[in-house]
Design an enzyme around this catalytic site. Structure first.
Site, PDB file in Angstrom:
ATOM      1  N   GLU A 154       0.799  -1.229   0.000  1.00  0.00           N
ATOM      2  CA  GLU A 154       0.000   0.000   0.000  1.00  0.00           C
ATOM      3  C   GLU A 154       0.832   1.280   0.000  1.00  0.00           C
ATOM      4  O   GLU A 154       0.744   2.096   0.929  1.00  0.00           O
ATOM      5  CB  GLU A 154      -0.978   0.010   1.176  1.00  0.00           C
ATOM      6  CG  GLU A 154      -2.085  -1.006   1.063  1.00  0.00           C
ATOM      7  CD  GLU A 154      -3.208  -0.770   2.074  1.00  0.00           C
ATOM      8  OE1 GLU A 154      -3.263   0.310   2.684  1.00  0.00           O
ATOM      9  OE2 GLU A 154      -4.034  -1.688   2.240  1.00  0.00           O
ATOM     10  N   GLU A 211      -5.712  -8.489   0.839  1.00  0.00           N
ATOM     11  CA  GLU A 211      -6.377  -8.099   2.088  1.00  0.00           C
ATOM     12  C   GLU A 211      -7.838  -7.780   1.809  1.00  0.00           C
ATOM     13  O   GLU A 211      -8.162  -7.089   0.847  1.00  0.00           O
ATOM     14  CB  GLU A 211      -5.743  -6.846   2.724  1.00  0.00           C
ATOM     15  CG  GLU A 211      -4.378  -7.020   3.318  1.00  0.00           C
ATOM     16  CD  GLU A 211      -3.850  -5.729   3.948  1.00  0.00           C
ATOM     17  OE1 GLU A 211      -4.669  -4.880   4.387  1.00  0.00           O
ATOM     18  OE2 GLU A 211      -2.630  -5.549   3.975  1.00  0.00           O
TER      19      GLU A 211
END
Length: 491
Positions: free
Chosen positions: A185, A390
């Site tokens: 991320e 995720e």
């Protein structure tokens, strides 16, 4: 209502079990089912084994940065409980465990030889996983930048040091790790940590934070190059978070401005981090905003060539969509309040039509399908197989004692419903003739195995399939843990 079966329309336990069986049967052959964690959020032992300080250690030490003044010094005490936690995964029946290596545990100064104690810890973890028959997806960087690297991701040198780290890790663990993710991320690190000041290192530079984005992407490219030069056996990819962006209105006096700023945020949050990896160039900013992206327009083409190396997989983290409205609004963001956010000419608008997680995030699984479809539309044949690295939700779960047996239990029906609806969206979107049918989606990881330290929110948000008592670190599998186990058994 969080973590209970008291919501209107909630399913019965038997209906949930039937849903798990049905979903398990619909998962494609060879599809990977896993759970995910990150080092800083679970390991603890921040001053053991010669571990160096990370930017997040320094950030949590600053008053007012973390809800309740919490630190990750103990986290879930995973450092001392690896056998117990791997046993939980074995009993869960998952195929793979996505974890991260703690960079400062292995290179306390962010450079030099790997520290023996750190290597030994991860060797023990991989030994346990192999004994349990669980594959590994190891992330090299999940936000714990060594504090010794001056400037953090504002400094190009950090990308170079990461390349060195990746090569050393590839040489040491390349024959053991099943798959490798370079960076987790970079959008969140850039926006929350360098633009808004809500995460480490706490900088609030707004669009002047974009060099931090480029240096992370450069680190990714150098990391891919280094891992392959080290001869790792496992596939290599990156993990990006994607959030479909929509304007707050599509008619009326503010519709045009809402649309313009939604397009700007889509570029800033999604395309800046995916386009260079998959297309080899940064996206064109919306008309009128070009000056804000000057730092990216002037990058060396050689950097872009490094960033755009072919990948074995693309990691997608999905949690929620984003709605954008013109005007400064309040300082509210999903993770807290930021005066920097309040100074922008747009803001994150609410989603009153959707239920929310404990974090206040909208539960909108149809936008999960949108995120997958957008990937397919934007990147087509250039997109490698996709792994959902995720997906999960926080709810304020609590341990209850069974009235007859006294057994500890956690009823988290809301999480079961969340996972079921998102898996259904995934299976539906990737099916033949569906919105994302051009994608090859090969895996799904639940965030998270354990309740953990949730960054600026401290210990207030519980994402785990396993409840953790942060006093004595007792692990209590939740109802959602048993639901995922049934899902795994039903394939």
């Amino acid at each position: 209502m969080a973590g209970t079966d008291a919501r209107p329309g909630a399913m019965s336990p038997e209906e949930r079990r039937e849903r798990a069986r049905d979903l398990g049967a619909r998962l494609p052959e060879g599809f990977t089912l896993g759970v995910a964690t990150s080092a800083f959020q679970i390991e603890g032992a921040t001053r053991e084994g010669g571990r160096g300080e990370s930017a997040w250690d320094a950030f949590t030490a600053q008053p007012g940065r973390i809800l309740g003044g919490a630190t990750a010094d103990r986290a879930t005490d995973h450092y001392h409980r690896v056998p117990e936690d791997v046993a939980l995964m074995r009993d869960l029946g998952v195929d793979s465990y996505r974890f991260s290596f703690a960079w400062p545990r292995l290179q306390p100064e962010g450079k030099g030889a790997l520290r023996r104690e750190g290597v030994d810890f991860y060797e023990r973890l991989l030994d346990e996983l192999e004994t349990a028959g669980i594959r590994s997806l190891a992330t090299l960087y999940h936000w714990d930048t060594p504090a010794a690297l001056a400037g953090g991701w504002f400094a190009r040198d950090t990308a170079l040091r990461f390349g060195d780290f990746a090569h050393a890790m590839g040489e040491r663990f390349g024959d053991r790790v099943t798959q490798w993710a370079t960076i987790n991320e970079p959008a969140t690190v850039t926006l929350e940590g360098y633009a808004l000041g809500l995460h480490a290192p706490g900088a609030a530079r707004l669009f002047n934070a974009l060099p931090a984005a480029h240096h992370q992407l450069l680190a990714h490219g150098l990391g891919v190059q280094a891992l392959r030069a080290a001869g790792v056996r496992g596939g290599v990819g990156i993990v990006n978070v994607h959030s479909p962006v929509v304007p707050a209105t599509d008619s009326g006096p503010s519709a045009e401005a809402d649309g313009v700023f939604a397009a700007l945020f889509d570029v800033l949050h999604n395309r800046v981090f995916a386009d260079p990896v998959l297309l080899g160039h940064y996206p064109q900013p919306p008309e009128g905003f070009e000056a804000l992206f000057t730092a990216l327009a002037e990058v060396d083409p050689a950097d872009l060539a490094l960033i755009a190396q072919p990948l074995d997989f693309y990691g997608l983290n999905y949690y929620m969509p984003t709605r954008i409205a013109a005007g400064s609004g309040s300082a509210a963001t999903p993770d807290g309040a930021s005066s920097a956010m309040a100074s922008l000419p747009f803001h994150l608008a609410d989603w009153p039509e959707y239920p929310r997680t404990g974090f206040g995030w909208p539960i909108a699984p149809e936008f999960f399908a949108t995120a997958l479809a957008e990937l397919g539309e934007r990147y087509g044949s250039l997109l490698p197989p996709v792994i959902v690295t995720e997906n999960g939700a926080s709810f304020p779960d609590a341990v209850e004692l069974h009235p007859e047996t006294g057994e500890a239990q956690v009823h988290d029906g809301s999480r079961i419903d969340y996972l079921a609806r998102h898996l259904e969206a995934l299976v539906g979107a990737a099916g033949s003739g569906s919105s994302a049918s051009s994608l090859e989606v090969v895996g799904y990881y639940v965030w998270s195995l354990l309740d953990n330290f949730e960054w600026a929110a401290g210990y207030s948000q519980r994402f785990g399939l396993v409840h953790v008592d942060f006093g004595d670190f007792t692990r209590t599998p939740k109802d959602s843990y048993r639901w995922v186990r049934l899902l795994a058994e039903s394939r």
